[in-house]
Design a protein around this motif. Structure first.
Motif, PDB file in Angstrom:
ATOM      1  N   SER A 297       9.464 -14.635  -2.307  1.00 44.70           N
ATOM      2  CA  SER A 297       8.031 -14.357  -2.267  1.00 44.70           C
ATOM      3  C   SER A 297       7.800 -13.226  -3.265  1.00 44.70           C
ATOM      4  O   SER A 297       8.665 -12.920  -4.070  1.00 44.70           O
ATOM      5  CB  SER A 297       7.617 -13.971  -0.852  1.00 44.70           C
ATOM      6  OG  SER A 297       8.447 -12.936  -0.377  1.00 44.70           O
TER       7      SER A 297
ATOM      8  N   LEU B 216       5.826   7.953   4.332  1.00 50.97           N
ATOM      9  CA  LEU B 216       4.427   7.555   4.485  1.00 50.97           C
ATOM     10  C   LEU B 216       3.876   7.125   3.133  1.00 50.97           C
ATOM     11  O   LEU B 216       3.007   6.261   3.039  1.00 50.97           O
ATOM     12  CB  LEU B 216       3.601   8.723   5.043  1.00 50.97           C
ATOM     13  CG  LEU B 216       4.038   9.232   6.406  1.00 50.97           C
ATOM     14  CD1 LEU B 216       3.108  10.330   6.879  1.00 50.97           C
ATOM     15  CD2 LEU B 216       4.087   8.108   7.418  1.00 50.97           C
TER      16      LEU B 216
ATOM     17  N   ARG C  12      -5.580   4.500  -1.203  1.00 53.84           N
ATOM     18  CA  ARG C  12      -4.939   5.596  -0.490  1.00 53.84           C
ATOM     19  C   ARG C  12      -3.459   5.556  -0.859  1.00 53.84           C
ATOM     20  O   ARG C  12      -2.857   4.495  -0.892  1.00 53.84           O
ATOM     21  CB  ARG C  12      -5.145   5.422   1.018  1.00 53.84           C
ATOM     22  CG  ARG C  12      -4.610   6.553   1.848  1.00 53.84           C
ATOM     23  CD  ARG C  12      -5.522   6.811   3.067  1.00 53.84           C
ATOM     24  NE  ARG C  12      -5.689   5.630   3.906  1.00 53.84           N
ATOM     25  CZ  ARG C  12      -4.870   5.313   4.928  1.00 53.84           C
ATOM     26  NH1 ARG C  12      -3.860   6.087   5.219  1.00 53.84           N
ATOM     27  NH2 ARG C  12      -5.083   4.256   5.643  1.00 53.84           N
ATOM     28  N   ARG C  13      -2.889   6.723  -1.176  1.00 56.72           N
ATOM     29  CA  ARG C  13      -1.509   6.739  -1.653  1.00 56.72           C
ATOM     30  C   ARG C  13      -0.506   6.864  -0.510  1.00 56.72           C
ATOM     31  O   ARG C  13       0.679   6.860  -0.746  1.00 56.72           O
ATOM     32  CB  ARG C  13      -1.296   7.911  -2.626  1.00 56.72           C
ATOM     33  CG  ARG C  13      -2.238   7.930  -3.798  1.00 56.72           C
ATOM     34  CD  ARG C  13      -1.874   6.838  -4.806  1.00 56.72           C
ATOM     35  NE  ARG C  13      -0.526   6.975  -5.291  1.00 56.72           N
ATOM     36  CZ  ARG C  13      -0.198   7.622  -6.392  1.00 56.72           C
ATOM     37  NH1 ARG C  13      -1.120   8.188  -7.116  1.00 56.72           N
ATOM     38  NH2 ARG C  13       1.064   7.691  -6.767  1.00 56.72           N
ATOM     39  N   TRP C  14      -0.999   6.996   0.707  1.00 56.51           N
ATOM     40  CA  TRP C  14      -0.064   7.173   1.817  1.00 56.51           C
ATOM     41  C   TRP C  14      -0.601   6.492   3.068  1.00 56.51           C
ATOM     42  O   TRP C  14      -1.762   6.114   3.119  1.00 56.51           O
ATOM     43  CB  TRP C  14       0.164   8.660   2.093  1.00 56.51           C
ATOM     44  CG  TRP C  14      -1.129   9.415   2.153  1.00 56.51           C
ATOM     45  CD1 TRP C  14      -1.798   9.953   1.111  1.00 56.51           C
ATOM     46  CD2 TRP C  14      -1.918   9.663   3.307  1.00 56.51           C
ATOM     47  NE1 TRP C  14      -2.966  10.527   1.532  1.00 56.51           N
ATOM     48  CE2 TRP C  14      -3.061  10.372   2.874  1.00 56.51           C
ATOM     49  CE3 TRP C  14      -1.776   9.378   4.661  1.00 56.51           C
ATOM     50  CZ2 TRP C  14      -4.063  10.789   3.747  1.00 56.51           C
ATOM     51  CZ3 TRP C  14      -2.777   9.790   5.539  1.00 56.51           C
ATOM     52  CH2 TRP C  14      -3.896  10.490   5.066  1.00 56.51           C
ATOM     53  N   ALA C  15       0.290   6.322   4.033  1.00 58.57           N
ATOM     54  CA  ALA C  15      -0.087   5.623   5.256  1.00 58.57           C
ATOM     55  C   ALA C  15       0.103   6.540   6.455  1.00 58.57           C
ATOM     56  O   ALA C  15       0.963   7.422   6.431  1.00 58.57           O
ATOM     57  CB  ALA C  15       0.778   4.380   5.425  1.00 58.57           C
TER      58      ALA C  15
ATOM     59  N   MET D 291      -9.649  -6.825  -3.929  1.00 56.38           N
ATOM     60  CA  MET D 291      -8.493  -6.993  -3.062  1.00 56.38           C
ATOM     61  C   MET D 291      -8.019  -5.652  -2.518  1.00 56.38           C
ATOM     62  O   MET D 291      -7.839  -5.461  -1.326  1.00 56.38           O
ATOM     63  CB  MET D 291      -7.347  -7.678  -3.799  1.00 56.38           C
ATOM     64  CG  MET D 291      -6.775  -8.761  -2.912  1.00 56.38           C
ATOM     65  SD  MET D 291      -5.773  -9.968  -3.750  1.00 56.38           S
ATOM     66  CE  MET D 291      -4.452  -9.045  -4.406  1.00 56.38           C
TER      67      MET D 291
ATOM     68  N   VAL E  93       9.872  -3.343   1.796  1.00 49.39           N
ATOM     69  CA  VAL E  93       8.767  -3.377   0.834  1.00 49.39           C
ATOM     70  C   VAL E  93       8.817  -4.701   0.074  1.00 49.39           C
ATOM     71  O   VAL E  93       7.785  -5.316  -0.182  1.00 49.39           O
ATOM     72  CB  VAL E  93       8.856  -2.178  -0.121  1.00 49.39           C
ATOM     73  CG1 VAL E  93       7.599  -2.087  -0.962  1.00 49.39           C
ATOM     74  CG2 VAL E  93       9.058  -0.888   0.656  1.00 49.39           C
TER      75      VAL E  93
ATOM     76  N   LEU F 112       3.165  -1.305   2.571  1.00 51.76           N
ATOM     77  CA  LEU F 112       3.411  -2.126   3.749  1.00 51.76           C
ATOM     78  C   LEU F 112       2.292  -2.010   4.765  1.00 51.76           C
ATOM     79  O   LEU F 112       2.077  -2.906   5.565  1.00 51.76           O
ATOM     80  CB  LEU F 112       4.716  -1.687   4.409  1.00 51.76           C
ATOM     81  CG  LEU F 112       5.953  -2.412   3.925  1.00 51.76           C
ATOM     82  CD1 LEU F 112       7.168  -1.757   4.506  1.00 51.76           C
ATOM     83  CD2 LEU F 112       5.875  -3.849   4.371  1.00 51.76           C
TER      84      LEU F 112
ATOM     85  N   VAL G 295      -8.415  -2.482  -0.999  1.00 54.28           N
ATOM     86  CA  VAL G 295      -9.482  -1.872  -0.223  1.00 54.28           C
ATOM     87  C   VAL G 295      -9.223  -0.377  -0.120  1.00 54.28           C
ATOM     88  O   VAL G 295      -8.414   0.066   0.669  1.00 54.28           O
ATOM     89  CB  VAL G 295      -9.569  -2.492   1.196  1.00 54.28           C
ATOM     90  CG1 VAL G 295     -10.790  -1.951   1.921  1.00 54.28           C
ATOM     91  CG2 VAL G 295      -9.615  -3.991   1.104  1.00 54.28           C
TER      92      VAL G 295
ATOM     93  N   ARG H  77       7.551  -7.164   2.306  1.00 57.16           N
ATOM     94  CA  ARG H  77       6.237  -6.750   2.809  1.00 57.16           C
ATOM     95  C   ARG H  77       6.113  -6.898   4.315  1.00 57.16           C
ATOM     96  O   ARG H  77       5.087  -7.306   4.848  1.00 57.16           O
ATOM     97  CB  ARG H  77       5.134  -7.512   2.091  1.00 57.16           C
ATOM     98  CG  ARG H  77       5.151  -7.076   0.623  1.00 57.16           C
ATOM     99  CD  ARG H  77       4.259  -7.892  -0.223  1.00 57.16           C
ATOM    100  NE  ARG H  77       4.673  -7.731  -1.619  1.00 57.16           N
ATOM    101  CZ  ARG H  77       4.072  -8.307  -2.625  1.00 57.16           C
ATOM    102  NH1 ARG H  77       3.031  -9.053  -2.434  1.00 57.16           N
ATOM    103  NH2 ARG H  77       4.503  -8.119  -3.836  1.00 57.16           N
TER     104      ARG H  77
ATOM    105  N   ARG I 198       6.274  -0.331  -5.829  1.00 59.07           N
ATOM    106  CA  ARG I 198       4.938  -0.895  -5.848  1.00 59.07           C
ATOM    107  C   ARG I 198       5.005  -2.421  -5.912  1.00 59.07           C
ATOM    108  O   ARG I 198       5.848  -2.987  -6.620  1.00 59.07           O
ATOM    109  CB  ARG I 198       4.135  -0.342  -7.039  1.00 59.07           C
ATOM    110  CG  ARG I 198       3.745   1.128  -6.861  1.00 59.07           C
ATOM    111  CD  ARG I 198       2.750   1.272  -5.704  1.00 59.07           C
ATOM    112  NE  ARG I 198       2.633   2.656  -5.250  1.00 59.07           N
ATOM    113  CZ  ARG I 198       3.192   3.146  -4.124  1.00 59.07           C
ATOM    114  NH1 ARG I 198       3.917   2.365  -3.348  1.00 59.07           N
ATOM    115  NH2 ARG I 198       3.018   4.387  -3.767  1.00 59.07           N
ATOM    116  N   ALA I 199       4.079  -3.079  -5.215  1.00 60.18           N
ATOM    117  CA  ALA I 199       4.107  -4.539  -5.114  1.00 60.18           C
ATOM    118  C   ALA I 199       3.788  -5.185  -6.459  1.00 60.18           C
ATOM    119  O   ALA I 199       2.884  -4.756  -7.171  1.00 60.18           O
ATOM    120  CB  ALA I 199       3.092  -4.994  -4.071  1.00 60.18           C
TER     121      ALA I 199
END
Lengths: 528, 320
Positions: free
Chosen positions: B210, A510, B6-9, B1, B283, A516, B3, B286, B217-218
């Motif tokens: 791309s 996560l 947050r460090r997690w999804a 850009m 990643v 992503l 928004v 993306r 990290r992107a």
């Protein structure tokens, strides 16, 4: 998806099977009644002492199992300030207190004892093979048992004048001590020679007289200090005699006149000794033994006779085996935890089962000693690994060299801790040496190939998981429960199978894939 | 850009983006599509080489294979007068145990990192490889001495201290995602993402890079050179895709990662294949792998035949 359906079917099957087994066992445990006449008792040792200096020792023996009695449970106190407890039930059946400083202290220990007049348990003295040295020890003179005294020799010669078998001779010696030597009060002689001279003695004197006569007749004999189980406060220990017949110790009680078979409530505590508590460098040792009858504890039952289904009952095994058995049975829970941490959380460790094995080693030792030795072994291992790297050694010899070093660190680490009284027990720490060596090697390689930070990350992960495993393995309540219901592991297997089919995200993912999931910003900048 | 930081999804967010997790990769794809008995084909680089060679896929030329400790002493003899070469364990993983030699002065060798090492150190390294230090599961291994790849100049500005490689993930022999891995100073010239290399996604149809990712990290520029890593065209892209599919057919592994290097003279060369390729490619690109894998699974089997695959790639490139 075939595998998925098969998995869920097996999981359901295991869960149902597990539930049935647990229910069956719970049912039979309820059905099995106590055999009429079986009783349960609580024996409490309350021992006060005053240590003269640090390092003074107190040894309290605890009851032995016989054909009629079994220690059902032992409760040790937590070591108090200024005390070190060493408990090694498997070998010595003793609780040892080592005072850390001069001054008074107290040891309280509780035993739950199951008495059965019908007997039938495996008796400890059921077959002993003595070494020549031990055998000689049971023939020697001792203070109070003067085997070489003329009166002892004369008495034996007189009693041996008629030819007699060995057994007949022992009976004759026993009869002599229980009838010819009269009972005396407190002031009556307590040693063999005086007892034989005066023909009167206190109970200890009579027992010593019999031991002296037996030994003079070259029959190995010893004193046994024990307790007669009946309700009472401040119960006095009782001393009787055991003689070696072939490879069995046969009891004789000259005071009460019992020979070869003692009443079922005679509980032997200290073999080859007259006191239950021994102390060195201590004064004012006051021992109080209290015995009360208690209702049968939950889960205590006896099945009548031997049945094949008893194999499935692990609680029937001797008490000393309970702890190792429950640790073995808790190990799968450690593995379950490892699986959980890997597949659900996603913490990376050195080696899959390294944490569980380290935790297992800690269970048998004091954790402070364990951690100290672990850290020293790993750091010294790393330093030497770095030095060894310069020598360009081949893999296996190099690993073996580190293993040797780890072994030395383990031994001297414990010695160091004991010397400075830093730990409550000086047990050797049996950390898994191979695992430690591999951890050193993997740490070094990770450090070289990846980064020091990543190596520490893995080490931290390993230790964190080891901590969790340790807590699981030390879970006494669950340990006892799982010993009664080992079929619980059918559920464990079911959960493991479910974890094996888990295809959701790991918690660490996560974080890893966070970019992503961001608000479509990257896509917006991309080609779409 | 950005928004909100947050460090997690949430799992639901990842699921919506079709991100493939490691448990799903193992359980639903690797275990299902890759028969264990075929693993040696990729775990042993010699076998991969033999299969590639048989199918006409270019691989680095093998100078020597050292299988016995006795051969370690003959290293100089086996090497001949070659000035640059690569030593790698046949069953190594994650680039461990690889030494790249760019030049030599008699028996002193210069590594890609500029270090000077003598022949004794190389012999020790060879012995380490043979004893299984770098192999999967610590099994005794053999060492391969092979041709060194000359870096293609297209990546000159974005590859620091090493050779970049192109990773293609193929599902049921159809390429589903691609990326290029660029070494950095932090990765010490290696193209391994977890050591700090940069990965840039590649558009499956055009072969153009791309934006990329470094340390999860992107990013859009190379961290060492600040050169853009976007919009670079991978040369001979179609040949590369064809070679990847050809190799996948030969290896018979359903879920496969194939690593190519681009040689300045020879074009795409197969470096190795992997039966459990990592997930960072998502990643780098993306986007998640799941929708593309599902798309393949939805195709009737005849659509997966070699002649239809290029058409599938066109569609796949736009999924996700």
């Amino acid at each position: 998806m075939n595998a998925r359906r098969a998995t869920s079917q097996i999981v359901v099957l295991l869960l149902v099977l597990g539930a049935i087994c647990v229910a069956l066992r719970a049912g039979t445990r309820k059905e099995l009644q106590l055999v009429p006449g079986d009783t349960f008792w609580k024996l409490v040792y309350e021992i006060d002492y005053r240590a003269k200096k640090a390092g003074a020792k107190l040894h309290a023996a605890f009851p032995h199992d016989t054909a009629h009695s079994r220690v059902h449970q032992i409760r040790y106190p937590d070591p108090k300030a200024g005390q070190k407890l060493r408990i090694s039930p498997a070998e010595s059946r003793e609780v040892n207190v080592i005072a850390q400083k001069a001054g008074s202290g107290r040891l309280t220990t509780e035993f739950e004892i199951h008495l059965s007049p019908h007997g039938g348990w495996r008796s400890e003295s059921g077959g002993v093979a003595l070494t020549a040295e031990a055998r000689a020890g049971y023939l020697h003179a001792k203070k109070g048992i003067e085997v070489d005294d003329p009166i002892v020799i004369a008495t034996v010669e007189k009693l041996q004048s008629d030819p007699a078998s060995r057994l007949q001779l022992v009976e004759r010696l026993f009869d002599f001590c229980s009838t010819e030597i009269g009972p005396g009060g407190k002031d009556a002689p307590a040693d063999a020679v005086e007892a034989l001279k005066k023909r009167v003695a206190n109970p200890l004197g009579r027992a010593r007289a019999m031991v002296a006569l037996c030994r003079a007749a070259k029959i190995p004999a010893r004193l046994v200090a024990g307790l007669v189980v009946r309700q009472g406060e401040n119960v006095h220990p009782h001393v009787w005699v055991e003689t070696l017949d072939g490879n069995r110790w046969e009891p004789y009680d000259p005071e009460n006149g019992f020979s070869r078979e003692l009443p079922h409530n005679f509980l032997p505590v200290r073999h080859d000794g007259v006191s239950i508590v021994r102390a060195s460098d201590m004064t004012d040792v006051r021992e109080v033994f209290n015995i009360v009858r208690i209702p049968p504890p939950a889960g205590a039952y006896v099945s009548e006779g031997r049945r094949l289904t008893d194999i499935l009952d692990l609680t029937r095994l001797p008490l000393e085996m309970h702890e190792p058995l429950s640790v073995i049975l808790l190990m799968p829970l450690g593995a379950l935890l490892t699986c959980f941490v890997r597949t659900i959380i996603g913490i990376r460790t050195f080696g899959t089962f390294t944490p569980a094995l380290i935790a297992l080693a800690f269970v048998y030792n004091d954790w402070r000693t364990g951690i100290f030795v672990f850290i020293v072994a790993i750091s010294l291992g790393l330093v030497s690994r770095t030095l060894l790297d310069k020598l360009k050694l081949l893999l296996v010899p190099r690993l073996s060299a580190i293993l040797t070093l780890v072994a030395l660190v383990m031994v001297f680490g414990v010695s160091f801790l004991d010397y400075f009284h830093l730990t409550p027990s000086a047990q050797a720490v049996l950390l898994p040496m191979v695992i430690m060596t591999m951890t050193v090697e993997r740490f070094f390689l990770t450090m070289e190939e990846d980064s020091l930070q990543f190596a520490f990350q893995l080490l931290a992960g390993t230790l964190a998981v080891a901590c969790c495993c340790y807590m699981v393995l030390r879970w006494d309540a669950v340990g006892r429960w799982i010993l009664i219901y080992p079929e619980f592991h059918l559920f464990t297997i079911a959960i493991l199978i479910m974890l094996g089919r888990y295809s959701g995200y790991r918690l660490t993912e996560l974080w890893r894939f966070n970019d992503l999931a961001g608000p479509q910003r990257d896509i917006a900048n991309g080609e779409k | 850009m950005a928004v909100g930081i947050r460090r997690w999804a949430w799992p639901s967010e990842l699921r919506k983006r079709g991100v493939l997790g490691i448990n799903a990769r193992n359980g639903d794809y690797v275990l299902l599509r890759n028969p264990r008995s075929f693993y040696p084909r990729v775990d042993d680089k010699l076998q991969t080489k033999i299969i590639s060679h048989a199918r006409g896929i270019p691989v680095p030329e093998t100078y020597a294979v050292i299988e016995r400790c006795g051969d370690v002493r003959r290293f100089l003899e086996l090497l001949g007068d070659r000035r640059d070469f690569v030593i790698k364990p046949a069953s190594g993983s994650e680039g461990r145990g690889i030494i790249v030699i760019v030049d030599r002065e008699d028996s002193t060798f210069i590594t890609a990192g500029g270090e000077r090492i003598d022949v004794a150190e190389i012999r020790y390294h060879l012995a380490m490889i043979l004893s299984g230090l770098y192999s999967l599961g610590g099994q005794p291994d053999s060492a391969i001495i092979e041709q060194r790849i000359v870096k293609h100049n297209i990546f000159e500005q974005v590859a620091v201290g090493g050779t970049p490689d192109v990773r293609i993930i193929l599902y049921r022999c159809v390429p589903v995602m691609a990326m290029v891995r660029l070494p950095t100073r932090q990765s010490r010239g290696r193209a391994n993402l977890h050591q700090g290399a940069v990965a840039a996604g590649i558009h499956l149809r055009t072969g153009q890079t791309s934006g990329g990712v470094c340390n999860n990290r992107a990013i859009s520029v190379h961290p060492d050179t600040a050169a853009s890593i976007e919009g670079l065209q991978v040369p001979m892209w179609n040949e590369l895709l064809v070679a990847a599919m050809n190799l996948a057919d030969g290896l018979e592994l359903g879920y496969l990662g194939v690593d190519f290097v681009l040689d300045a003279r020879l074009g795409p060369i197969v470096l190795e294949a992997n039966a459990r390729p990592g997930l960072a490619i998502q990643v780098a690109n993306r986007r998640g792998l799941c929708p593309r894998l599902q798309f393949i699974d939805e195709q009737p089997p005849e659509m997966l035949r070699p002649e239809h695959r290029m058409g599938l790639i066109e569609t796949l490139a736009e999924i996700g």
